[in-house]
Design a protein around this motif. Structure first.
Motif, PDB file in Angstrom:
ATOM      1  N   GLY A 204       0.782  -1.225   0.000  1.00 48.89           N
ATOM      2  CA  GLY A 204       0.000   0.000   0.000  1.00 48.89           C
ATOM      3  C   GLY A 204       0.810   1.268   0.000  1.00 48.89           C
ATOM      4  N   HIS A 205       2.121   1.165  -0.244  1.00 47.10           N
ATOM      5  CA  HIS A 205       2.978   2.351  -0.281  1.00 47.10           C
ATOM      6  C   HIS A 205       2.905   3.064  -1.626  1.00 47.10           C
ATOM      7  CE1 HIS A 205       5.600   0.259   2.990  1.00 47.10           C
ATOM      8  NE2 HIS A 205       4.457   0.720   3.461  1.00 47.10           N
ATOM      9  N   SER A 206       2.355   2.408  -2.617  1.00 50.29           N
ATOM     10  CA  SER A 206       2.221   2.987  -3.947  1.00 50.29           C
ATOM     11  C   SER A 206       0.944   2.464  -4.575  1.00 50.29           C
ATOM     12  CB  SER A 206       3.436   2.634  -4.817  1.00 50.29           C
ATOM     13  OG  SER A 206       3.292   3.150  -6.122  1.00 50.29           O
ATOM     14  N   THR A 207       0.347   3.249  -5.454  1.00 52.58           N
ATOM     15  CA  THR A 207      -0.893   2.837  -6.110  1.00 52.58           C
ATOM     16  C   THR A 207      -0.696   2.490  -7.573  1.00 52.58           C
ATOM     17  OG1 THR A 207      -1.415   5.139  -6.620  1.00 52.58           O
ATOM     18  CG2 THR A 207      -2.283   4.238  -4.557  1.00 52.58           C
ATOM     19  N   SER A 208       0.508   2.724  -8.073  1.00 54.35           N
ATOM     20  CA  SER A 208       0.781   2.480  -9.484  1.00 54.35           C
ATOM     21  C   SER A 208       2.165   1.886  -9.622  1.00 54.35           C
ATOM     22  CB  SER A 208       0.683   3.775 -10.285  1.00 54.35           C
ATOM     23  OG  SER A 208       0.942   3.541 -11.650  1.00 54.35           O
ATOM     24  N   LEU A 209       2.366   1.154 -10.696  1.00 53.93           N
ATOM     25  CA  LEU A 209       3.642   0.475 -10.881  1.00 53.93           C
ATOM     26  C   LEU A 209       4.712   1.421 -11.390  1.00 53.93           C
ATOM     27  CD1 LEU A 209       5.117  -2.251 -10.787  1.00 53.93           C
ATOM     28  CD2 LEU A 209       4.403  -2.616 -13.147  1.00 53.93           C
ATOM     29  N   ILE A 210       4.561   1.931 -12.595  1.00 53.95           N
ATOM     30  CA  ILE A 210       5.602   2.786 -13.175  1.00 53.95           C
ATOM     31  C   ILE A 210       4.989   3.928 -13.984  1.00 53.95           C
ATOM     32  CG2 ILE A 210       7.482   1.105 -13.265  1.00 53.95           C
ATOM     33  CD1 ILE A 210       6.612   0.426 -16.100  1.00 53.95           C
ATOM     34  N   VAL A 211       3.877   4.456 -13.549  1.00 56.37           N
ATOM     35  CA  VAL A 211       3.214   5.511 -14.308  1.00 56.37           C
ATOM     36  C   VAL A 211       3.741   6.869 -13.877  1.00 56.37           C
ATOM     37  CG1 VAL A 211       1.031   6.661 -14.792  1.00 56.37           C
ATOM     38  CG2 VAL A 211       1.130   4.174 -14.677  1.00 56.37           C
ATOM     39  N   SER A 212       4.137   7.682 -14.833  1.00 57.78           N
ATOM     40  CA  SER A 212       4.610   9.039 -14.557  1.00 57.78           C
ATOM     41  C   SER A 212       3.715  10.034 -15.273  1.00 57.78           C
ATOM     42  CB  SER A 212       6.057   9.214 -15.047  1.00 57.78           C
ATOM     43  OG  SER A 212       6.453  10.547 -14.930  1.00 57.78           O
TER      44      SER A 212
END
Length: 229
Positions: A204-212
């Motif tokens: 839960g530390h991030s909501t997306s993999l590699i989206v910028s």
């Protein structure tokens, strides 16, 4: 906007330092060699014969380090217009599925990179078509450590590898297994970064993999700068 990147501690921090230092050194090396070649060519009508090949290898190393670095700082571009139509729990599931696919892809590429490099490093390739099931049996006729680059001269301080890799024979050019070593190393590092990204989403530390969101980030930067005037 947070990128989800956490420098971490311990082993992860060491890897971070290796990546960032390598990228800086590779950029510096390419710049220096290219600059020297330009000066020699236009100023003295000569040049470094091995300069082009060296900068090509340095650029290849830079690309592979850059791929892993962008995964680390979530700087790869992505299109999430459709994903954002779903609720947060569904987006998390989609991100986890994407992460699992990326891990599988990186693992397969890592296997292929090892098998390719092993030909030049006197090491056994893996068995199995898709996933490694072991290592093949090596015979002396399978050794390929004697393959050299085209132009880059072999420095004297690397003479110690000749008994190990070339049966004591002298190298005129550096052996290919040295510049090609970035293949398994870079792909192994990419696998490590995708696993890290997957774990960040899982916890839960991030909501997306590699989206910028490059455009949105640029607008936010300008807004902050204007606010400071």
């Amino acid at each position: 906007m947070s990128s989800g990147y956490d420098p971490g501690t311990g082993f992860s921090r060491v890897i971070n330092e290796i990546e960032e230092t390598a990228i800086a050194l590779l950029l510096a090396g390419m710049t220096i060699v290219t600059f020297i070649n330009v000066v020699l060519r236009y100023g003295y009508n000569t040049g470094l014969i091995w300069g082009l090949e060296l900068t090509t290898f340095l650029f290849a190393w830079l690309v592979l380090f850059g791929v892993t670095y962008t995964v680390k700082i979530t700087a790869n571009l992505g299109v999430d217009a459709v994903i954002n139509l779903f609720s947060a729990p569904v987006r998390r599931v989609i991100a986890l599925i994407a992460g699992a696919i990326c891990i599988g892809y990186a693992f397969l590429v890592f296997k292929g990179a090892w098998d390719y490099w092993a030909n030049f490093a006197n090491l056994p390739q893996t068995t199995g078509r898709w996933f490694p099931t072991g290592f093949e049996e090596m015979k002396r006729s399978s050794f390929r450590g004697w393959y050299e680059t085209v132009d880059i001269p072999h420095p004297a301080w690397l003479d110690w590898i000749e008994p190990l890799m070339n049966e004591g024979e002298e190298y005129e050019k550096i052996p290919r297994f040295i510049p090609y070593a970035i293949l398994p190393f870079g792909m192994g590092l990419l696998l490590f970064r995708f696993i890290q990204a997957f774990v960040r989403i899982w916890r839960g530390h991030s909501t997306s993999l590699i989206v910028s969101h490059e455009a949105e980030d640029a607008v936010e930067d300008v807004k902050h700068m204007n606010a400071g005037d």
